[in-house]
Motif scaffolding. Structure first.
Motif, PDB file in Angstrom:
ATOM      1  N   ALA A 156     -11.232 -25.989  11.033  1.00 11.35           N
ATOM      2  CA  ALA A 156     -10.517 -25.086  10.162  1.00 11.35           C
ATOM      3  C   ALA A 156     -11.188 -24.185   9.129  1.00 11.35           C
ATOM      4  O   ALA A 156     -10.957 -22.958   8.955  1.00 11.35           O
ATOM      5  N   LEU A 212     -11.490 -20.288   8.730  1.00 15.15           N
ATOM      6  CA  LEU A 212     -11.307 -19.403   7.581  1.00 15.15           C
ATOM      7  C   LEU A 212     -12.429 -18.596   7.347  1.00 15.15           C
ATOM      8  O   LEU A 212     -12.048 -17.642   6.918  1.00 15.15           O
ATOM      9  N   ASN A 239      -4.872 -28.864   6.439  1.00 13.92           N
ATOM     10  CA  ASN A 239      -6.315 -28.516   6.299  1.00 13.92           C
ATOM     11  C   ASN A 239      -6.548 -27.381   6.149  1.00 13.92           C
ATOM     12  O   ASN A 239      -7.518 -26.842   5.362  1.00 13.92           O
ATOM     13  N   THR A 240      -6.265 -26.385   7.089  1.00  9.02           N
ATOM     14  CA  THR A 240      -6.417 -24.919   6.708  1.00  9.02           C
ATOM     15  C   THR A 240      -5.977 -24.246   5.580  1.00  9.02           C
ATOM     16  O   THR A 240      -6.704 -23.697   4.610  1.00  9.02           O
ATOM     17  N   GLY A 275      -8.093 -25.394   2.792  1.00 11.57           N
ATOM     18  CA  GLY A 275      -9.391 -24.532   2.844  1.00 11.57           C
ATOM     19  C   GLY A 275      -9.166 -23.035   2.122  1.00 11.57           C
ATOM     20  O   GLY A 275      -9.724 -22.656   1.555  1.00 11.57           O
ATOM     21  N   ILE A 276      -7.779 -22.482   2.478  1.00 14.23           N
ATOM     22  CA  ILE A 276      -7.757 -21.441   1.829  1.00 14.23           C
ATOM     23  C   ILE A 276      -7.358 -21.537   0.254  1.00 14.23           C
ATOM     24  O   ILE A 276      -7.730 -20.528  -0.205  1.00 14.23           O
ATOM     25  N   PHE A 289     -10.796 -21.635  -1.137  1.00 11.35           N
ATOM     26  CA  PHE A 289     -11.423 -20.110  -1.046  1.00 11.35           C
ATOM     27  C   PHE A 289     -10.899 -19.088  -1.844  1.00 11.35           C
ATOM     28  O   PHE A 289     -11.839 -18.211  -2.155  1.00 11.35           O
ATOM     29  N   PRO A 306      -4.358 -18.141   8.837  1.00 10.52           N
ATOM     30  CA  PRO A 306      -5.068 -17.433   7.815  1.00 10.52           C
ATOM     31  C   PRO A 306      -5.546 -16.061   7.563  1.00 10.52           C
ATOM     32  O   PRO A 306      -5.921 -15.752   6.626  1.00 10.52           O
TER      33      PRO A 306
END
Lengths: 425, 271
Positions: free
Chosen positions: A339, A343, B168-169, B172-173, B176, B238
């Motif tokens: 992931a 990203l 999970n993504t 991460g976002i 970030f 994303p």
């Protein structure tokens, strides 16, 4: 094994993207806050070198008169100036226009006419013109450019520095308000010239000679044996050859020249594909000579590698989602690592292919842009577009190597109506 | 005579919409102008990033739980929706689990045909970027429909595993967002608190958007089947998040640029 390769590919891609992202941050930081390296335009010297201004043309009747009028108006001493428009086998009224100007200004305008027996394309046209040019310095403009009054002088004074082998000015789109595409191109130009090129010049890296609004020493290109007619990016080739020959490229951010941006997506697609194909041709040809050259510093070599590989990134990124999609269907991307890789990929997507969004935004900001900054999110549309056509250009260059074919030069379509233009004097 | 010249100057500046009091500042040429460097650039950068990173690391599991609970409320037609425990190397968290809908062979076949026709027809879309996006989305649906026509039992996701991938993504976002937004904002000559507020705003937007998108994804999966899961993730995943990040940045920079272009306190020349 297959899954492992796919995963390794994503990791490698992430590393490449991260390195480019760091590079762009350094460029932005330097351009926004660092000390700016001035061009040579403030140098005063009454003993200016003689100059031949070359303008390659193929079916340029819509714009030929504009560029010639602008060049007739420049403040460079006319006794030291020679204008050589090169008619590359045009089938429209370009020849007539050039003949009429040559008749009117016989001491200044000396056109070169190439017939169908000559190899077509900009590199071959320039080679023919360089043979007849008598002057020390060669300045090149594309036919759609409108040089301002002091531009030739601003560019030429750089060559008073013996270290300089080539010089590059700044390109400003003329038809910005035409449509969304031209506005996007203007934003990308801001990022590319105002930030990227100037930062590279500030940092003593490799600013790129861009093939127009720039020039080079005639003796240098003669030493190289002229431009390679098979290379579509003669500008990138000259940049690298200049550095490999122990000379530098000067970037003159103040030397602005107006150009006509492509107004249709088709024209833009062909342009990007040609740039990518040519750039990758140069990358395959000069990557090792650049690395091995004893004349470049380590930082110049590193930047040179980044510069040469810039059009390698789009196909790498294109394979990234394909790779991710395969891993997705194999159920392998559900780990956090996957992931995060995706990203990063997306981040770069938003950052843009050749410059991140903030670099483009800061370029426009320094340029005094206001409302046009609101267009930044729409650059995402450009990303897929640029990625696709740059990738096609990459595959073209691979085929060029495999088949040893001669690439055909496709000139960029013009959109001006052929009338007078009074914009930039 | 002198007055005449002054009047002429005033008229000249008025043509450029310069306000009274700003006449003395002739803007530097764009070629070598730059911004004033704030020595606190890097400390501020850390301050813009660090607190949000800590908050996300500490509370991401609770945020995910809240999103799942709210999503569950929107799925009132599915009483068998459960919250089940999951984990990654950062934290344990709860995600929704319920039986999803697999496409029938006929549905996959029809989708295959429709997406193929869509790809063929997309050549009539004039805007090349829109055309490329459309083809990309339709190709994903096409590949997915082929997958479900021939290997439906091998589809590696159910709602629980997809939710794990999604969150999970999302983590991460969220991690970030402060980094990217702070990095880009820190270049702009503006007050630290304004930048801090924007980072906060983008992060909140990201969380709220993450909830709506999750609910929408589950709605599609439950009503139209897993066949559309790849297109949801790879087209509306994303990539969209980074669009609004740039959106906030461009809005901020555009407004700021309007305000300070003629204010000499912010600009320097060459050095």
């Amino acid at each position: 094994m297959g899954v492992l390769i796919l995963r390794i590919y994503l990791v490698v891609l992430t590393v490449v993207i991260s390195l480019y992202a760091i590079r762009h941050f350094i460029f932005s930081f330097n351009r926004v806050f660092g000390e700016q390296k001035l061009g040579y335009q403030d140098v005063l010297d009454s003993d200016l070198p003689t100059v031949s201004v070359l303008i390659p043309m193929h079916n340029e009747e819509k714009v030929a008169g504009n560029v010639l009028n602008a060049l007739l108006n420049v403040d460079y001493p006319h006794e030291k100036l020679e204008i050589i428009p090169i008619d590359d086998n045009s089938s429209d009224g370009t020849r007539k226009i050039l003949e009429s100007y040559a008749e009117k200004y016989p001491n200044l305008i000396h056109p070169v006419f190439r017939d169908s027996s000559a190899v077509r394309g900009k590199p071959s046209s320039l080679n023919d013109a360089i043979k007849v040019a008598n002057d020390e310095i060669i300045i090149v403009f594309d036919a759609d450019y409108i040089p301002s009054k002091g531009l030739v002088r601003d560019l030429v004074v750089s060559f008073l520095d013996p270290e300089i082998g080539a010089v590059m000015g700044r390109v400003i789109p003329l038809n910005v308000s035409k449509n969304f595409l031209t506005r996007f191109i203007e934003l990308e130009r801001s990022g590319g010239y105002q930030v990227d090129q100037q930062a590279r010049y500030n940092l003593g890296l490799i600013p790129q000679y861009g093939g127009t609004v720039g020039g080079f020493r005639r003796e240098l290109i003669l030493k190289f044996g002229g431009f390679d007619p098979k290379v579509l990016a003669e500008d990138t080739e000259l940049t690298i050859r200049t550095y490999v020959s122990h000379k530098k490229v000067a970037y003159m951010n103040r030397a602005e020249c107006y150009e006509e941006s492509p107004e249709t997506w088709d024209a833009r697609a062909r342009q990007i594909r040609r740039w990518s194909r040519g750039h990758n041709q140069v990358m395959f040809k000069y990557l090792l000579p650049l690395i091995k050259s004893p004349f470049l510093s380590v930082k110049e070599k590193v930047d040179g590698v980044f510069l040469l590989c810039i059009y390698l990134v789009p196909p790498l990124i294109l394979f990234g989602p394909i790779d991710s999609i395969i891993l997705f269907f194999l159920g392998e991307i559900q780990i956090l690592r996957g992931a995060l890789v995706f990203l990063l990929l997306s981040a770069y997507t938003t950052f843009g292919l050749f410059a991140p969004f903030y670099e483009i935004g800061l370029g426009a900001f320094l340029d005094g842009g206001t409302y046009r900054l609101f267009l930044l999110p729409f650059l995402l549309f450009n990303f897929f577009f640029n990625m696709w056509y740059s990738s096609l250009g990459f595959f073209d260059s691979i085929l060029d190597i495999i088949t040893k074919r001669n690439p055909t030069w496709h000139k960029t379509q013009r959109f001006r109506n052929g009338g007078d233009l009074d914009c930039c004097s | 005579m002198k007055e005449c010249i002054v009047t002429q100057f005033r008229e000249y500046y008025n043509n450029f919409n310069v306000k009274p009091g700003e006449e003395k500042f002739i803007p530097y040429h764009r070629a070598y102008r730059k911004l004033v460097y704030n020595k606190r650039f890097f400390p501020y950068l850390v301050l813009l990033i660090f607190p949000f990173e800590v908050l996300i690391l500490l509370f991401s599991n609770r945020i995910i739980l809240k999103i799942c609970e709210l999503t569950k409320l929107t799925l009132s037609n599915y009483p068998n929706a459960l919250l089940v425990k999951s984990s990654n190397f950062l934290t344990d968290f709860y995600v929704l689990d319920l039986p999803g809908k697999y496409p029938s062979y006929l549905f996959s076949l029809v989708t295959f045909i429709v997406s193929t026709i869509g790809i063929v027809l997309s050549k009539f879309i004039k805007s090349k970027p829109v055309k490329l996006w459309t083809i990309y989305a339709l190709l994903l649906i096409l590949v997915s429909s082929i997958f479900f026509m021939f290997f439906p039992s091998k589809f590696p996701y159910n709602i629980k595993t997809f939710s794990e991938l999604y969150f999970n993504t999302e983590i991460g976002i969220w991690l970030f967002v402060p980094i990217i937004v702070a990095l880009s904002l820190e270049f702009a000559p503006s007050h630290f608190l304004i930048k801090f507020f924007i980072v906060f705003l983008v992060l909140i937007y990201s969380i709220v958007f993450g909830f709506f998108r999750y609910a929408f994804f589950l709605y599609v999966i439950l009503n139209l089947s897993y066949l559309f899961l790849p297109v949801l993730y790879f087209v509306f995943g994303p990539i969209l998040d980074f669009t609004y990040i740039v959106g906030f940045f461009s809005l901020f920079l555009g407004i700021l640029s309007n305000k300070i272009q003629k204010d000499k306190r912010f600009w320097r020349w060459v050095y």
